[in-house]
Scaffold this active site. Sequence first.
Site, PDB file in Angstrom:
ATOM      1  N   GLY A  10       0.641  -1.319   0.004  1.00 15.53           N
ATOM      2  CA  GLY A  10      -0.148   0.065   0.066  1.00 15.53           C
ATOM      3  C   GLY A  10       0.881   1.285  -0.015  1.00 15.53           C
ATOM      4  N   SER A  11       0.342   2.130  -0.653  1.00 16.07           N
ATOM      5  CA  SER A  11       1.074   3.641  -0.705  1.00 16.07           C
ATOM      6  C   SER A  11       0.272   4.611  -0.636  1.00 16.07           C
ATOM      7  CB  SER A  11       1.937   3.604  -1.978  1.00 16.07           C
ATOM      8  OG  SER A  11       1.166   3.114  -3.135  1.00 16.07           O
ATOM      9  N   ALA A 153      -2.086  10.753   9.121  1.00 18.15           N
ATOM     10  CA  ALA A 153      -0.828  10.548   8.447  1.00 18.15           C
ATOM     11  C   ALA A 153      -0.094  11.758   8.212  1.00 18.15           C
ATOM     12  CB  ALA A 153      -1.409   9.830   7.080  1.00 18.15           C
ATOM     13  N   LYS A 204     -14.037   3.631  15.502  1.00 22.06           N
ATOM     14  CA  LYS A 204     -14.091   5.247  15.774  1.00 22.06           C
ATOM     15  C   LYS A 204     -14.495   6.013  14.568  1.00 22.06           C
ATOM     16  CE  LYS A 204     -10.126   5.796  13.671  1.00 22.06           C
ATOM     17  NZ  LYS A 204      -9.331   6.687  12.929  1.00 22.06           N
ATOM     18  N   ASN A 270     -13.073  11.589   7.691  1.00 20.37           N
ATOM     19  CA  ASN A 270     -14.208  11.147   7.985  1.00 20.37           C
ATOM     20  C   ASN A 270     -15.204  12.435   8.636  1.00 20.37           C
ATOM     21  OD1 ASN A 270     -14.745   8.031   7.274  1.00 20.37           O
ATOM     22  ND2 ASN A 270     -12.577   8.367   8.379  1.00 20.37           N
ATOM     23  N   GLN A 298     -13.674   5.722   5.206  1.00 21.52           N
ATOM     24  CA  GLN A 298     -14.009   4.416   6.010  1.00 21.52           C
ATOM     25  C   GLN A 298     -14.947   4.270   6.624  1.00 21.52           C
ATOM     26  OE1 GLN A 298     -11.922   1.862   4.818  1.00 21.52           O
ATOM     27  NE2 GLN A 298     -10.816   3.351   3.702  1.00 21.52           N
TER      28      GLN A 298
HETATM   29  N1  LIG Z   1      -4.463   8.555   6.277  1.00 24.53           N
HETATM   30  C1  LIG Z   1      -4.498   8.335   7.767  1.00 24.53           C
HETATM   31  O1  LIG Z   1      -4.252   9.264   8.191  1.00 24.53           O
HETATM   32  C2  LIG Z   1      -4.716   6.947   8.236  1.00 24.53           C
HETATM   33  C3  LIG Z   1      -4.298   6.619   9.397  1.00 24.53           C
HETATM   34  C4  LIG Z   1      -4.290   5.527  10.049  1.00 24.53           C
HETATM   35  C5  LIG Z   1      -4.855   4.514   9.330  1.00 24.53           C
HETATM   36  N2  LIG Z   1      -5.386   4.821   7.993  1.00 24.53           N
HETATM   37  C6  LIG Z   1      -6.139   3.290   7.588  1.00 24.53           C
HETATM   38  O2  LIG Z   1      -4.845   3.005   6.677  1.00 24.53           O
HETATM   39  C7  LIG Z   1      -5.508   2.393   5.405  1.00 24.53           C
HETATM   40  C8  LIG Z   1      -5.105   3.132   4.152  1.00 24.53           C
HETATM   41  O3  LIG Z   1      -5.287   4.339   4.173  1.00 24.53           O
HETATM   42  P1  LIG Z   1      -4.228   5.362   3.363  1.00 24.53           P
HETATM   43  O4  LIG Z   1      -4.836   6.802   4.072  1.00 24.53           O
HETATM   44  O5  LIG Z   1      -2.898   4.952   3.138  1.00 24.53           O
HETATM   45  O6  LIG Z   1      -5.072   5.260   1.824  1.00 24.53           O
HETATM   46  P2  LIG Z   1      -5.607   6.528   0.755  1.00 24.53           P
HETATM   47  O7  LIG Z   1      -7.188   6.584   1.103  1.00 24.53           O
HETATM   48  O8  LIG Z   1      -4.758   7.872   1.005  1.00 24.53           O
HETATM   49  O9  LIG Z   1      -5.345   6.076  -0.463  1.00 24.53           O
HETATM   50  C9  LIG Z   1      -5.916   5.274  -1.243  1.00 24.53           C
HETATM   51  C10 LIG Z   1      -5.200   4.225  -1.846  1.00 24.53           C
HETATM   52  O10 LIG Z   1      -5.854   3.106  -2.462  1.00 24.53           O
HETATM   53  C11 LIG Z   1      -5.134   2.638  -3.369  1.00 24.53           C
HETATM   54  N3  LIG Z   1      -6.051   2.269  -4.351  1.00 24.53           N
HETATM   55  C12 LIG Z   1      -6.894   2.853  -5.155  1.00 24.53           C
HETATM   56  N4  LIG Z   1      -7.614   2.066  -5.946  1.00 24.53           N
HETATM   57  C13 LIG Z   1      -7.153   0.819  -5.898  1.00 24.53           C
HETATM   58  C14 LIG Z   1      -7.595  -0.548  -6.225  1.00 24.53           C
HETATM   59  N5  LIG Z   1      -8.484  -0.681  -7.168  1.00 24.53           N
HETATM   60  N6  LIG Z   1      -6.863  -1.482  -5.479  1.00 24.53           N
HETATM   61  C15 LIG Z   1      -5.706  -1.332  -4.603  1.00 24.53           C
HETATM   62  N7  LIG Z   1      -5.451  -0.217  -4.293  1.00 24.53           N
HETATM   63  C16 LIG Z   1      -6.132   0.835  -4.698  1.00 24.53           C
HETATM   64  C17 LIG Z   1      -4.404   4.069  -4.084  1.00 24.53           C
HETATM   65  O11 LIG Z   1      -3.292   3.331  -4.672  1.00 24.53           O
HETATM   66  C18 LIG Z   1      -3.959   4.504  -2.700  1.00 24.53           C
HETATM   67  O12 LIG Z   1      -2.713   3.773  -2.118  1.00 24.53           O
HETATM   68  C19 LIG Z   1      -7.072   2.743   5.750  1.00 24.53           C
HETATM   69  O13 LIG Z   1      -7.546   1.634   6.203  1.00 24.53           O
HETATM   70  C20 LIG Z   1      -7.021   3.975   6.564  1.00 24.53           C
HETATM   71  O14 LIG Z   1      -8.301   3.845   7.305  1.00 24.53           O
HETATM   72  C21 LIG Z   1      -5.166   5.927   7.538  1.00 24.53           C
END
Ligand SMILES: NC(=O)c1ccc[n+]([C@@H]2O[C@H](COP(=O)([O-])OP(=O)(O)OC[C@H]3O[C@@H](n4cnc5c(N)ncnc54)[C@H](O)[C@@H]3O)[C@@H](O)[C@H]2O)c1
Length: 349
Positions: A10-11, A153, A204, A270, A298
Amino acid sequence: MPAKKVCIVGSGNWGSAIAKIIGHNVKASNRFNPVVNMWVYEEIIDGRKLTDIINTEHENVKYLPGHKLPRNVVAVPDVAEAVKGATILVFVIPHQFISKLCDQIKPHITEGTIGISLVKGIDEGPDGLKLISDIIREKLEIEVSVLMGANIASEVAEEKFCETTVGSKNAASGVIFKELFQTPNFRITVIKECDTVELCGALKNIVAVGAGFCDGLGFGDNTKAAVIRLGLMEMVAFAKMFCTGEVNSSTFLESCGVADLVTTCYGGRNRKVAEAFAKTNKSITELEAEMLNGQKLQGPQTSAEVYKILLKKGLVNNFPLFVAVYQICFEGKEVKEFITCLQNHPEHM
Ligand SMILES: NC(=O)c1ccc[n+]([C@@H]2O[C@H](COP(=O)([O-])OP(=O)(O)OC[C@H]3O[C@@H](n4cnc5c(N)ncnc54)[C@H](O)[C@@H]3O)[C@@H](O)[C@H]2O)c1
């Protein structure tokens, strides 16, 4: 013992922020291989592949602009190639993509691999709740820990102090993950209750949507505090009903519990999108497309998963806040009804 090779699956926003930390930490320890693969869902940005941009400019210009990634983090568009030889898999993608991705990864798993999920969300299983870590465990047949906390993040990427919680049933894996993730500004507590940690991280986001509704309706901090408290009560009750094994109330005092709840109800996407939803006639999907630059929300999705589980078990009336969020997001219930839900919450009856 051979150095452990890490692959970040993931990225996005969080994936890139955590890649910054992991990239630095693997260089500082001889426990890990200094090269970290990061699987990137390929996208074209201004005519260029995102992986090429990351590998030349060392920046994820779409999901974490303005932050350089360490040069030893290598973007790989093919997931099979990305995980090849890896013995630590860090899952950090929106939860709707996890199942398909695990199917693609399975034939390429190295023996003895361990995983950790940073994914916030849940799924519905035949017996009710299915955790995302359960999906990974079942599909890949590996041990999976979780990392959840009050970790927006962008703030982590800016190295602003925060805490997080690692849930791991295996103490030895807990030690490895602490070494992989901890920095002076990202402090880690390791506990055994991984199911509760993960459930906190998912639920949450539903409460944060409710907090956003209240902001959009013009309510104040007292109302938000009530949403946080009532939401927490529902989180605890849900965990007690659906977690296998004992639920320890002190888990909710960790970063993954009350701290993450507070941060998400004030910052985070959210809350922000829910506030806009309450102020406009636009749907969640429209606002997601307009406001989130390809990121996924989410909270509404998790409320839909939770609603399905509650409906099946005949428990809809026990979780009015979770259910109101679902009905407002997906069934046309008016946003102002969220306040009616708070006024009639069984906690006060
Ligand atoms: N962003 C935050 O602040 C944060 C903090 C803690 C936890 N999280 C959790 O981490 C997880 C990832 O979140 P994020 O913020 O890194 O992602 P994001 O929402 O920033 O990005 C979306 C990601 O989905 C990918 N994507 C899009 N279409 C896709 C497909 N068809 N198949 C596979 N990947 C696809 C994109 O390349 C991108 O990496 C989530 O569960 C989120 O709740 C996020």
